[in-house]
Write an enzyme that holds these catalytic residues in place. Structure first.
Site, PDB file in Angstrom:
ATOM      1  CB  SER A 119      -0.867  -0.021   1.266  1.00 53.40           C
ATOM      2  OG  SER A 119      -1.403   1.248   1.524  1.00 53.40           O
ATOM      3  CE1 TYR A 143      -3.841  -2.076   5.349  1.00 52.95           C
ATOM      4  CE2 TYR A 143      -3.214   0.128   4.635  1.00 52.95           C
ATOM      5  CZ  TYR A 143      -3.628  -1.157   4.329  1.00 52.95           C
ATOM      6  OH  TYR A 143      -3.820  -1.516   3.022  1.00 52.95           O
ATOM      7  CE  LYS A 147      -1.497  -4.225   3.493  1.00 60.32           C
ATOM      8  NZ  LYS A 147      -1.862  -5.527   2.927  1.00 60.32           N
TER       9      LYS A 147
HETATM   10  N1  LIG Z   1      -8.868  -1.313  -1.194  1.00 59.51           N
HETATM   11  C1  LIG Z   1      -7.828  -0.489  -1.375  1.00 59.51           C
HETATM   12  O1  LIG Z   1      -7.994   0.643  -1.854  1.00 59.51           O
HETATM   13  C2  LIG Z   1      -6.436  -0.933  -1.002  1.00 59.51           C
HETATM   14  C3  LIG Z   1      -5.386   0.004  -1.105  1.00 59.51           C
HETATM   15  C4  LIG Z   1      -4.089  -0.422  -0.776  1.00 59.51           C
HETATM   16  C5  LIG Z   1      -3.854  -1.734  -0.398  1.00 59.51           C
HETATM   17  N2  LIG Z   1      -4.900  -2.601  -0.291  1.00 59.51           N
HETATM   18  C6  LIG Z   1      -4.620  -3.984   0.127  1.00 59.51           C
HETATM   19  O2  LIG Z   1      -5.213  -4.861  -0.818  1.00 59.51           O
HETATM   20  C7  LIG Z   1      -5.638  -6.056  -0.185  1.00 59.51           C
HETATM   21  C8  LIG Z   1      -7.077  -6.339  -0.528  1.00 59.51           C
HETATM   22  O3  LIG Z   1      -7.885  -5.239  -0.139  1.00 59.51           O
HETATM   23  P1  LIG Z   1      -9.474  -5.318  -0.281  1.00 59.51           P
HETATM   24  O4  LIG Z   1      -9.961  -3.922  -0.336  1.00 59.51           O
HETATM   25  O5  LIG Z   1      -9.820  -6.276  -1.352  1.00 59.51           O
HETATM   26  O6  LIG Z   1      -9.855  -5.933   1.158  1.00 59.51           O
HETATM   27  P2  LIG Z   1     -11.032  -6.965   1.517  1.00 59.51           P
HETATM   28  O7  LIG Z   1     -11.250  -6.862   2.977  1.00 59.51           O
HETATM   29  O8  LIG Z   1     -12.191  -6.762   0.613  1.00 59.51           O
HETATM   30  O9  LIG Z   1     -10.365  -8.368   1.156  1.00 59.51           O
HETATM   31  C9  LIG Z   1      -9.502  -9.051   2.013  1.00 59.51           C
HETATM   32  C10 LIG Z   1      -9.908 -10.529   1.982  1.00 59.51           C
HETATM   33  O10 LIG Z   1      -8.989 -11.268   2.770  1.00 59.51           O
HETATM   34  C11 LIG Z   1      -9.716 -12.168   3.611  1.00 59.51           C
HETATM   35  N3  LIG Z   1      -8.876 -12.395   4.801  1.00 59.51           N
HETATM   36  C12 LIG Z   1      -8.501 -11.484   5.736  1.00 59.51           C
HETATM   37  N4  LIG Z   1      -7.740 -12.043   6.670  1.00 59.51           N
HETATM   38  C13 LIG Z   1      -7.605 -13.368   6.326  1.00 59.51           C
HETATM   39  C14 LIG Z   1      -6.930 -14.468   6.906  1.00 59.51           C
HETATM   40  N5  LIG Z   1      -6.259 -14.351   8.056  1.00 59.51           N
HETATM   41  N6  LIG Z   1      -7.009 -15.668   6.288  1.00 59.51           N
HETATM   42  C15 LIG Z   1      -7.710 -15.816   5.141  1.00 59.51           C
HETATM   43  N7  LIG Z   1      -8.379 -14.799   4.551  1.00 59.51           N
HETATM   44  C16 LIG Z   1      -8.327 -13.588   5.133  1.00 59.51           C
HETATM   45  C17 LIG Z   1     -11.023 -11.451   3.909  1.00 59.51           C
HETATM   46  O11 LIG Z   1     -12.080 -12.325   4.281  1.00 59.51           O
HETATM   47  C18 LIG Z   1     -11.297 -10.753   2.560  1.00 59.51           C
HETATM   48  O12 LIG Z   1     -12.020 -11.591   1.692  1.00 59.51           O
HETATM   49  C19 LIG Z   1      -5.356  -5.864   1.307  1.00 59.51           C
HETATM   50  O13 LIG Z   1      -4.120  -6.473   1.609  1.00 59.51           O
HETATM   51  C20 LIG Z   1      -5.246  -4.358   1.443  1.00 59.51           C
HETATM   52  O14 LIG Z   1      -4.433  -3.998   2.535  1.00 59.51           O
HETATM   53  C21 LIG Z   1      -6.171  -2.233  -0.584  1.00 59.51           C
END
Ligand SMILES: NC(=O)c1ccc[n+]([C@@H]2O[C@H](COP(=O)([O-])OP(=O)(O)OC[C@H]3O[C@@H](n4cnc5c(N)ncnc54)[C@H](O)[C@@H]3O)[C@@H](O)[C@H]2O)c1
Length: 330
Positions: A119, A143, A147
């Site tokens: 991120s 957070y 990362k």
């Molecule tokens: N959404 C954004 O704008 C954004 C920006 C920067 C980074 N990210 C990163 O991208 C990734 C995905 O983000 P997202 O928005 O799709 O989040 P999200 O919460 O929609 O998806 C995360 C998924 O991981 C699963 N999960 C969490 N912990 C788990 C575990 N211990 N074991 C198995 N499954 C697990 C959750 O059930 C969920 O389905 C994350 O790592 C987040 O930090 C997202």
């Protein structure tokens, strides 16, 4: 080209489910692992799925012992900056100890390629903009620290154990694939675009933006919105590139920023009504401006975001939320 077998951890979540859809369309054989803590069964599109929690080291070890993958994609994390400030223990558990279990299972089973969802939160408050990959890393939230810790862990695992990794530092993921029934359904939703759309559709009574006294042109935070399918495409290219480069760290953004008020105006345009958000206090951990210098990823991956036009993104989100006002059924 041989069909790639890939494992998508967190593939029932927002970005993981769009990636899974993209990778399947690109000819990969995809298996999804998710604990469904935040993800949705209805976001899966018939791929092999098994429910497991990365906090259980035995389960992931057994799975990787029984199966071989050409690449592992790790999207599974807890991702609310504010929550990470009030409950850092959960973030250190789920964003460091759980992926540590995965890396150990990879090491034990000789899986050697991982693409990791990092991120722009690793940079902290920008000292210079747009943000280049070499900008100092000084995250201001637990957070962001989790990362960065995984990025460091991946570097060390690469050097010592030969695990090749791509850490992709996303800016703000946005948009969806409504024609495939795929959308953004975080609970709670903290992202501006879906929240503005929900308010415009009268699904929520209140809608706020946080802070209008930042040192930005209109006083509201500025962010770089990248389409989730553009992210997906970059992930598959990154896996290919791991054949030639063992440690990749790249920004994934567009290089253009929009202020929160500009987003509200854009949603107002699509909604054909003027939205008037409440102005709440600043949120802890929110830097004023986060915009990528994405030239390194453009050059290295030979990739460009092609779907990240703001009004198109908002129209898609509008369509998905209109079709699914209560979110995914399960
Ligand atoms: N959404 C954004 O704008 C954004 C920006 C920067 C980074 N990210 C990163 O991208 C990734 C995905 O983000 P997202 O928005 O799709 O989040 P999200 O919460 O929609 O998806 C995360 C998924 O991981 C699963 N999960 C969490 N912990 C788990 C575990 N211990 N074991 C198995 N499954 C697990 C959750 O059930 C969920 O389905 C994350 O790592 C987040 O930090 C997202």
């Amino acid at each position: 080209m041989k069909e790639k077998r890939i494992l998508v951890i967190g593939g029932a979540g927002y970005i993981g489910s769009h990636f899974t859809y993209y990778a399947t369309g690109a000819g990969c054989h995809v298996t999804v692992v998710d604990n469904l803590s935040k993800g949705h069964l209805s976001a899966l599109r018939g791929n092999a799925f098994f429910r497991a929690d990365l906090n259980d080291p035995a389960v992931i070890l057994e799975h990787l012992s029984d199966n071989h993958y050409d690449g592992i994609f790790h999207f599974a994390a807890s991702c609310l900056v504010g929550e990470s400030m009030s409950d850092p223990a959960h973030y250190y558990q789920n964003n460091i100890l759980a992926p540590f279990n995965m890396l150990e299972a990879m090491r034990a089973t000789r899986h050697d390629k991982i693409v990791f969802s990092s991120s722009c939160a690793v940079y902290g408050a920008p000292r210079t903009l747009p943000l280049k990959e070499g900008h100092p890393k000084d995250p201001i939230s637990p957070y962001g620290r989790t990362k960065l810790a995984i990025e460091w862990m991946l570097e060390d695992y690469g050097r010592a154990y030969g695990i090749r990794s791509a850490s992709l530092r996303y800016f703000n993921a946005a948009g969806c694939e409504p024609s495939e029934g795929l959308g953004e359904d975080h609970r709670p939703e903290t992202h501006l675009i879906p929240n503005a759309v929900r308010y415009a559709l009268k699904l929520d009574d209140r809608f706020a933006i946080f802070g209008n006294d930042y040192p930005t042109p209109d006083g509201t935070c500025v962010r770089d919105y990248i389409h989730v399918m553009d992210l997906a495409e970059a992930h598959l290219i990154a896996l290919e590139k791991l054949a030639e480069a063992s440690l990749i760290r790249l920004n994934l953004g567009t290089g253009s920023g929009f202020s929160n008020l500009e987003i509200v105006q854009a949603v107002s345009r699509v909604a054909k009504m003027e939205l008037r958000p409440e102005i709440g206090p600043r949120r802890p951990g929110d830097p004023p401006e986060l915009v990528a210098d994405a030239s390194e990823s453009f050059d290295f991956l030979g990739w460009r975001p092609v779907r990240s036009q703001l009004d198109a993104i908002i129209s898609e989100v509008w369509k998905w939320i209109s079709d699914n006002p209560a979110g995914y059924p399960e």
